[in-house]
Motif scaffolding. Structure first.
Motif, PDB file in Angstrom:
ATOM      1  N   ARG A 185       0.846  -1.195   0.000  1.00 25.33           N
ATOM      2  CA  ARG A 185       0.000   0.000   0.000  1.00 25.33           C
ATOM      3  C   ARG A 185       0.881   1.245   0.000  1.00 25.33           C
ATOM      4  N   ASP A 186       2.186   1.038  -0.255  1.00 25.90           N
ATOM      5  CA  ASP A 186       3.164   2.133  -0.171  1.00 25.90           C
ATOM      6  C   ASP A 186       3.802   2.434  -1.524  1.00 25.90           C
ATOM      7  N   TRP A 187       3.075   2.185  -2.618  1.00 22.07           N
ATOM      8  CA  TRP A 187       3.674   2.403  -3.941  1.00 22.07           C
ATOM      9  C   TRP A 187       4.240   3.815  -4.077  1.00 22.07           C
ATOM     10  N   ALA A 188       3.531   4.804  -3.556  1.00 19.60           N
ATOM     11  CA  ALA A 188       3.925   6.202  -3.769  1.00 19.60           C
ATOM     12  C   ALA A 188       5.178   6.588  -2.995  1.00 19.60           C
ATOM     13  N   GLU A 212      14.161   5.636   2.758  1.00 19.25           N
ATOM     14  CA  GLU A 212      15.534   5.255   3.072  1.00 19.25           C
ATOM     15  C   GLU A 212      15.590   3.951   3.883  1.00 19.25           C
ATOM     16  N   ARG A 213      14.462   3.576   4.439  1.00 20.10           N
ATOM     17  CA  ARG A 213      14.380   2.382   5.278  1.00 20.10           C
ATOM     18  C   ARG A 213      13.042   1.698   4.990  1.00 20.10           C
ATOM     19  N   LEU A 214      13.070   0.400   4.643  1.00 20.70           N
ATOM     20  CA  LEU A 214      11.846  -0.318   4.308  1.00 20.70           C
ATOM     21  C   LEU A 214      11.998  -1.786   4.670  1.00 20.70           C
ATOM     22  N   PHE A 215      10.867  -2.516   4.645  1.00 24.76           N
ATOM     23  CA  PHE A 215      10.923  -3.937   4.962  1.00 24.76           C
ATOM     24  C   PHE A 215      10.390  -4.763   3.793  1.00 24.76           C
ATOM     25  N   LYS A 244       2.928  -3.788   9.636  1.00 27.30           N
ATOM     26  CA  LYS A 244       2.371  -2.443   9.703  1.00 27.30           C
ATOM     27  C   LYS A 244       1.784  -2.177  11.089  1.00 27.30           C
ATOM     28  N   THR A 245       1.132  -3.186  11.653  1.00 26.55           N
ATOM     29  CA  THR A 245       0.558  -3.043  12.987  1.00 26.55           C
ATOM     30  C   THR A 245       1.650  -2.930  14.041  1.00 26.55           C
ATOM     31  N   LEU A 246       2.677  -3.774  13.946  1.00 22.77           N
ATOM     32  CA  LEU A 246       3.763  -3.757  14.926  1.00 22.77           C
ATOM     33  C   LEU A 246       4.500  -2.427  14.934  1.00 22.77           C
ATOM     34  N   ILE A 295       6.863   2.390   8.969  1.00 26.29           N
ATOM     35  CA  ILE A 295       7.877   1.925   8.028  1.00 26.29           C
ATOM     36  C   ILE A 295       7.191   1.369   6.790  1.00 26.29           C
ATOM     37  N   PRO A 296       7.525   1.866   5.598  1.00 27.52           N
ATOM     38  CA  PRO A 296       6.945   1.305   4.371  1.00 27.52           C
ATOM     39  C   PRO A 296       7.567  -0.062   4.065  1.00 27.52           C
ATOM     40  N   GLY A 297       6.856  -0.847   3.270  1.00 27.89           N
ATOM     41  CA  GLY A 297       7.377  -2.160   2.935  1.00 27.89           C
ATOM     42  C   GLY A 297       6.640  -2.773   1.775  1.00 27.89           C
TER      43      GLY A 297
END
Length: 419
Positions: A187-190, A196-199, A211-213, A218-220
């Motif tokens: 849900r983080d395409w944009a 700089e940091r993602l999962f 996303k809940t935790l 943090i986008p992923g």
């Protein structure tokens, strides 16, 4: 025809293409694809239809092979053949599959958009109770009623907003299937290209759990499997990639593949304790339970108890793990045992050779210490030799000063040449 006979005659190419996202190309009388069990670059996974109508596979990179039932047992981690057959039946019924020949048409026989429109009319409160992420907007989380069972159905859209597949997970059961072609979910395409940091994780539910935790900070992206098929531009600004992949061979292969494809990134492995995936970890956290952390010795003892126990559930309860993680430990133990035996060579081992990796490391450490000790002794003897030479010169000088005569020196007599 028995149930297992009918299952073995289903087109393995069609089922693996649709449900596992594998891509095949025909070579002669068989089909070739990249292995779903290892991270390989040259295809070595071969599928063919035998004369008796059975479909068989052989994965030369991992040495695995067999029928579609054997594939599901390996890939899904199912421990019972009847459960594997039921899982395949659910997939084939959802895809309206029938036994086919290698030359049969493999295009989907259903309208994905039409199915999406129908399931959108169902109430999603049943799914909302099972999906722990509280902000899953309508249109992504759907309720799919199929054959009297409820499925959490996730609509997966690509970067352009086009519906690509429907990812279904049975509520209160282990069945799951995908309609359409697997593509990464996020849900983080944009914001991914600027992050700089993602999962990264494997499934949609894992993505929502993370996303809940992290409270959505943090986008992923979810791979929908363990194959790295993401656009490199999505990670162009990323400095750190947090790997929250399943704790199995497929997850490890995906991480190694990721590191090879993006070598300029820093990687962190998400600490999930002894949980197999982020969703199981989230459930433990929300239940107020600290995820069980088993040591290597604990896992060995658990495996021994499993072998002799009639009630496997009791073993899982005793160690504070669920049955799926219990079976994961059992599989890992068996794989390690098999790997250890396969690395042994025929014949008697050389006398004094290390029996284990730990013993070999200890032996190397001892040899290195002996080498350092010998080097120190050599330096000490050299320094002592130089010191004695200086003392000898001083002794000669003192003798000369005392006697007033230069010290006598031995004169070597020259040998006469024989005529």
């Amino acid at each position: 025809m028995s149930k297992s006979e009918g299952i073995k005659r289903l087109s393995m190419v069609e089922l693996l293409s649709r449900h596992y996202g594998m891509e095949f190309r025909k070579v002669g009388g068989h089909y070739v694809s990249l292995s779903p069990f290892t991270a390989e670059k040259k295809p070595s996974f071969i599928v063919r239809q035998h004369k008796d109508g059975h479909w068989l596979f052989k994965d030369f990179s991992s040495g695995k092979g067999g029928s579609i039932i054997d594939f599901v047992l390996l890939k899904e981690g199912v421990s019972d053949v009847s459960k594997a057959i039921q899982h395949i039946e659910n997939l084939s019924e959802a895809m309206e599959m029938k036994p086919r020949t290698p030359s049969a048409e493999t295009a989907p026989s259903y309208d994905l958009k039409d199915i999406y429109r129908k399931v959108r009319t169902n109430q999603t409160h049943v799914c909302s109770r099972n999906v722990l992420y509280r902000d899953c907007e309508n249109g992504i989380l759907l309720h799919n009623l199929y054959k009297g069972h409820s499925y959490c159905c996730f609509a997966v859209f690509d970067q352009e907003g086009v519906l690509r597949c429907l990812d279904n997970h049975q509520i209160g059961g282990e069945s799951k299937f995908v309609l359409g072609k697997k593509v990464p979910f996020t849900r983080d395409w944009a914001i991914l290209p600027q992050a700089e940091r993602l999962f990264i994780c494997e499934g949609v539910i894992d993505y929502l759990s993370l996303k809940t935790l992290h409270e959505g900070s943090i986008p992923g992206i979810a791979l929908l499997g363990n194959r790295i098929s993401v656009d490199p531009d999505l990670f162009r600004q990323a400095r750190v990639i947090i790997a929250a992949l399943d704790r199995d061979r497929g997850g490890l292969s995906a991480l190694l593949d990721m590191q090879e494809r993006f070598p300029d990134k820093d990687y962190m492995v998400c600490d999930l304790g002894d949980c197999k995936d982020p969703n199981e970890y989230l459930q433990a956290v929300q239940a107020g339970q600290e995820p069980t952390k088993l040591t290597a010795r604990d896992k060995l003892n658990l495996y021994r108890e499993y072998l002799h126990a009639e009630n496997k559930t009791a073993v899982a309860d005793k160690w504070g793990v669920n049955r799926s993680y219990l079976y994961q430990i059992v599989r890992e133990s068996e794989e390690l045992i098999l790997s250890g035996f396969s690395q042994r060579h025929a014949g008697r081992k050389p006398e004094g050779a290390p029996a284990t990796l730990t013993e070999a490391c200890e032996r190397i450490a001892i040899l290195e210490e002996e080498k350092h000790h010998q080097a120190r002794e050599k330096e000490r003897y050299y320094a002592r030799s130089e010191f004695l030479k200086i003392r000898l010169k001083w002794a000669e000088k003192e003798q000369q000063d005392t006697d007033g005569n230069p010290p006598k020196r031995q004169i070597k007599k020259k040998k006469r040449k024989r005529s």
